[in-house]
Motif scaffolding. Sequence first.
Motif, PDB file in Angstrom:
ATOM      1  N   SER A  22       0.818  -1.204   0.000  1.00 13.30           N
ATOM      2  CA  SER A  22       0.000   0.000   0.000  1.00 13.30           C
ATOM      3  C   SER A  22       0.859   1.265   0.000  1.00 13.30           C
ATOM      4  CB  SER A  22      -0.969   0.002   1.186  1.00 13.30           C
ATOM      5  OG  SER A  22      -0.295   0.100   2.413  1.00 13.30           O
ATOM      6  N   ALA A  23       2.035   1.202   0.636  1.00 14.07           N
ATOM      7  CA  ALA A  23       2.951   2.345   0.608  1.00 14.07           C
ATOM      8  C   ALA A  23       3.420   2.605  -0.821  1.00 14.07           C
ATOM      9  CB  ALA A  23       4.143   2.086   1.523  1.00 14.07           C
ATOM     10  N   THR A  24       3.705   1.539  -1.553  1.00 17.97           N
ATOM     11  CA  THR A  24       4.113   1.671  -2.944  1.00 17.97           C
ATOM     12  C   THR A  24       2.976   2.248  -3.775  1.00 17.97           C
ATOM     13  OG1 THR A  24       5.544  -0.263  -2.660  1.00 17.97           O
ATOM     14  CG2 THR A  24       5.094   0.454  -4.917  1.00 17.97           C
ATOM     15  N   CYS A  25       1.760   1.793  -3.499  1.00 14.45           N
ATOM     16  CA  CYS A  25       0.580   2.289  -4.206  1.00 14.45           C
ATOM     17  C   CYS A  25       0.417   3.793  -3.997  1.00 14.45           C
ATOM     18  CB  CYS A  25      -0.647   1.539  -3.682  1.00 14.45           C
ATOM     19  SG  CYS A  25      -1.782   1.030  -4.949  1.00 14.45           S
ATOM     20  N   LEU A  26       0.605   4.241  -2.773  1.00 12.94           N
ATOM     21  CA  LEU A  26       0.513   5.661  -2.467  1.00 12.94           C
ATOM     22  C   LEU A  26       1.556   6.450  -3.252  1.00 12.94           C
ATOM     23  CD1 LEU A  26      -0.267   8.211  -0.928  1.00 12.94           C
ATOM     24  CD2 LEU A  26       1.016   7.343   1.048  1.00 12.94           C
ATOM     25  N   ALA A  27       2.779   5.944  -3.292  1.00 12.97           N
ATOM     26  CA  ALA A  27       3.849   6.628  -4.029  1.00 12.97           C
ATOM     27  C   ALA A  27       3.538   6.702  -5.512  1.00 12.97           C
ATOM     28  CB  ALA A  27       5.179   5.908  -3.796  1.00 12.97           C
ATOM     29  N   ILE A  28       2.961   5.637  -6.059  1.00 17.31           N
ATOM     30  CA  ILE A  28       2.597   5.622  -7.474  1.00 17.31           C
ATOM     31  C   ILE A  28       1.522   6.662  -7.759  1.00 17.31           C
ATOM     32  CG2 ILE A  28       1.468   4.253  -9.272  1.00 17.31           C
ATOM     33  CD1 ILE A  28       2.914   1.794  -8.098  1.00 17.31           C
ATOM     34  N   ALA A  54       0.973   3.071   8.947  1.00 18.64           N
ATOM     35  CA  ALA A  54       0.211   3.819   7.950  1.00 18.64           C
ATOM     36  C   ALA A  54       0.321   5.320   8.192  1.00 18.64           C
ATOM     37  CB  ALA A  54      -1.246   3.384   7.963  1.00 18.64           C
ATOM     38  N   ALA A  55       0.262   5.722   9.445  1.00 14.89           N
ATOM     39  CA  ALA A  55       0.396   7.145   9.778  1.00 14.89           C
ATOM     40  C   ALA A  55       1.772   7.659   9.392  1.00 14.89           C
ATOM     41  CB  ALA A  55       0.136   7.351  11.271  1.00 14.89           C
ATOM     42  N   ARG A  56       2.808   6.845   9.655  1.00 15.11           N
ATOM     43  CA  ARG A  56       4.167   7.257   9.281  1.00 15.11           C
ATOM     44  C   ARG A  56       4.303   7.415   7.768  1.00 15.11           C
ATOM     45  NH1 ARG A  56       5.628   3.126  13.164  1.00 15.11           N
ATOM     46  NH2 ARG A  56       6.106   1.690  11.458  1.00 15.11           N
ATOM     47  N   VAL A  57       3.778   6.439   7.050  1.00 18.24           N
ATOM     48  CA  VAL A  57       3.894   6.448   5.587  1.00 18.24           C
ATOM     49  C   VAL A  57       3.115   7.617   4.989  1.00 18.24           C
ATOM     50  CG1 VAL A  57       3.288   5.182   3.487  1.00 18.24           C
ATOM     51  CG2 VAL A  57       4.332   3.977   5.410  1.00 18.24           C
ATOM     52  N   ALA A  58       1.901   7.840   5.473  1.00 13.44           N
ATOM     53  CA  ALA A  58       1.088   8.938   4.959  1.00 13.44           C
ATOM     54  C   ALA A  58       1.790  10.281   5.155  1.00 13.44           C
ATOM     55  CB  ALA A  58      -0.275   8.944   5.645  1.00 13.44           C
ATOM     56  N   ILE A 126      -9.694   5.621  -7.072  1.00 13.42           N
ATOM     57  CA  ILE A 126      -9.360   4.890  -5.848  1.00 13.42           C
ATOM     58  C   ILE A 126      -8.179   3.989  -6.161  1.00 13.42           C
ATOM     59  CG2 ILE A 126     -10.144   3.125  -4.205  1.00 13.42           C
ATOM     60  CD1 ILE A 126     -13.013   4.173  -4.650  1.00 13.42           C
ATOM     61  N   TYR A 127      -7.204   3.965  -5.268  1.00 13.32           N
ATOM     62  CA  TYR A 127      -6.042   3.087  -5.416  1.00 13.32           C
ATOM     63  C   TYR A 127      -6.073   2.006  -4.340  1.00 13.32           C
ATOM     64  CZ  TYR A 127      -3.335   5.678  -8.927  1.00 13.32           C
ATOM     65  OH  TYR A 127      -2.897   6.258 -10.095  1.00 13.32           O
ATOM     66  N   ILE A 128      -5.820   0.776  -4.755  1.00 12.80           N
ATOM     67  CA  ILE A 128      -5.731  -0.336  -3.816  1.00 12.80           C
ATOM     68  C   ILE A 128      -4.565  -1.238  -4.241  1.00 12.80           C
ATOM     69  CG2 ILE A 128      -7.482  -1.634  -5.112  1.00 12.80           C
ATOM     70  CD1 ILE A 128      -8.291  -2.966  -2.450  1.00 12.80           C
ATOM     71  N   GLY A 129      -3.782  -1.689  -3.274  1.00  9.90           N
ATOM     72  CA  GLY A 129      -2.559  -2.435  -3.572  1.00  9.90           C
ATOM     73  C   GLY A 129      -2.743  -3.930  -3.659  1.00  9.90           C
ATOM     74  N   VAL A 130      -3.843  -4.395  -4.262  1.00  6.77           N
ATOM     75  CA  VAL A 130      -4.040  -5.840  -4.400  1.00  6.77           C
ATOM     76  C   VAL A 130      -3.016  -6.424  -5.366  1.00  6.77           C
ATOM     77  CG1 VAL A 130      -6.481  -5.805  -3.817  1.00  6.77           C
ATOM     78  CG2 VAL A 130      -5.788  -5.506  -6.200  1.00  6.77           C
ATOM     79  N   ASN A 131      -2.703  -7.695  -5.130  1.00 11.57           N
ATOM     80  CA  ASN A 131      -1.695  -8.368  -5.947  1.00 11.57           C
ATOM     81  C   ASN A 131      -2.135  -9.797  -6.218  1.00 11.57           C
ATOM     82  OD1 ASN A 131       1.033 -10.183  -5.838  1.00 11.57           O
ATOM     83  ND2 ASN A 131       1.381  -8.246  -6.905  1.00 11.57           N
ATOM     84  N   ALA A 132      -2.175 -10.153  -7.486  1.00 15.69           N
ATOM     85  CA  ALA A 132      -2.644 -11.484  -7.876  1.00 15.69           C
ATOM     86  C   ALA A 132      -1.503 -12.458  -8.118  1.00 15.69           C
ATOM     87  CB  ALA A 132      -3.499 -11.380  -9.139  1.00 15.69           C
ATOM     88  N   HIS A 169      -7.760   1.817  -9.386  1.00 17.34           N
ATOM     89  CA  HIS A 169      -6.413   1.565  -9.897  1.00 17.34           C
ATOM     90  C   HIS A 169      -5.754   0.446  -9.093  1.00 17.34           C
ATOM     91  CE1 HIS A 169      -6.393   5.378 -12.244  1.00 17.34           C
ATOM     92  NE2 HIS A 169      -7.146   5.810 -11.240  1.00 17.34           N
ATOM     93  N   THR A 170      -5.183  -0.508  -9.782  1.00 19.10           N
ATOM     94  CA  THR A 170      -4.488  -1.638  -9.146  1.00 19.10           C
ATOM     95  C   THR A 170      -3.107  -1.788  -9.782  1.00 19.10           C
ATOM     96  OG1 THR A 170      -5.498  -3.177 -10.721  1.00 19.10           O
ATOM     97  CG2 THR A 170      -6.648  -2.844  -8.633  1.00 19.10           C
ATOM     98  N   PRO A 171      -2.213  -0.832  -9.554  1.00 16.91           N
ATOM     99  CA  PRO A 171      -0.937  -0.836 -10.268  1.00 16.91           C
ATOM    100  C   PRO A 171      -0.002  -1.987  -9.911  1.00 16.91           C
ATOM    101  CG  PRO A 171      -0.943   0.855  -8.569  1.00 16.91           C
ATOM    102  CD  PRO A 171      -2.352   0.337  -8.659  1.00 16.91           C
ATOM    103  N   LEU A 172      -0.290  -2.688  -8.813  1.00 12.71           N
ATOM    104  CA  LEU A 172       0.609  -3.770  -8.378  1.00 12.71           C
ATOM    105  C   LEU A 172       0.085  -5.151  -8.746  1.00 12.71           C
ATOM    106  CD1 LEU A 172       1.312  -2.567  -4.709  1.00 12.71           C
ATOM    107  CD2 LEU A 172       2.261  -1.687  -6.853  1.00 12.71           C
TER     108      LEU A 172
END
Length: 234
Positions: A22-28, A54-58, A126-132, A169-172
């Motif tokens: 999710s941190a990577t998703c936020l950066a993207i 999450a608070a640190r990353v945000a 909406i971004y979500i860091g799901v990975n298949a 968006h599911t960039p990962l």
Amino acid sequence: MTDLNHANGKPAVILLSGGLDSATCLAIAKNKGFTPYCLSFDYGQRHNAELKAAARVAAALGAAEHRIARIDLAAFGGSALTDASIAVPEDGVHEDEIPVTYVPARNTIMLSFALAWAEVLKADDIYIGVNAVDYSGYPDCRPEYISAFQAMGRLATKVGVEGASLTIHTPLIRLTKAEIIETGTALGVDYSLTTTCYQADDEGRACGVCDACRLRRAGFDDAGIKDPTRYRAV
């Protein structure tokens, strides 16, 4: 589910667990030009170390706002992450079965909250860091699930009926863990701020033996990048 070339400061809701993905998703999302509004959940999980992460990353990645929604999925249990009577697996990932770390309907519930906030923000994204790839057994991480929820979201909201076009968006979703780490590193993500472990202690130190820890450690090894994870003494 295709990302725009540049969003020019448009608001986007980012589901932020505090973990690596999710941190990577936020950066993207930020790199794409979105103004990120981060949403995390206190849902009755085993520990709250990930919410601190999450608070640190945000904060580190410059979120416009970070909110924590409180829901009680532990009331139903059915997962090793919400039911203390179910042991967290430590014997590796088995791709031919749905892991007991799957939380029933979690992504559906979280995406629904994200959809509500997005509508209030007048955000179409909406971004979500799901990975298949690493978790192919999770039914709510599949591309067809995301497509179905996106279609539902366009039908179920006032803004959708009025012509707005919701995009999830599911960039990962097709990336390996190593590729995710390489992407985030290139975007300046400090992975030492994140917590991925299913059973981290109160200080956020990882157990090093659960499936999440195994995948994370292997990802750093495969990417040839030093693992900054803090592990507790075994």
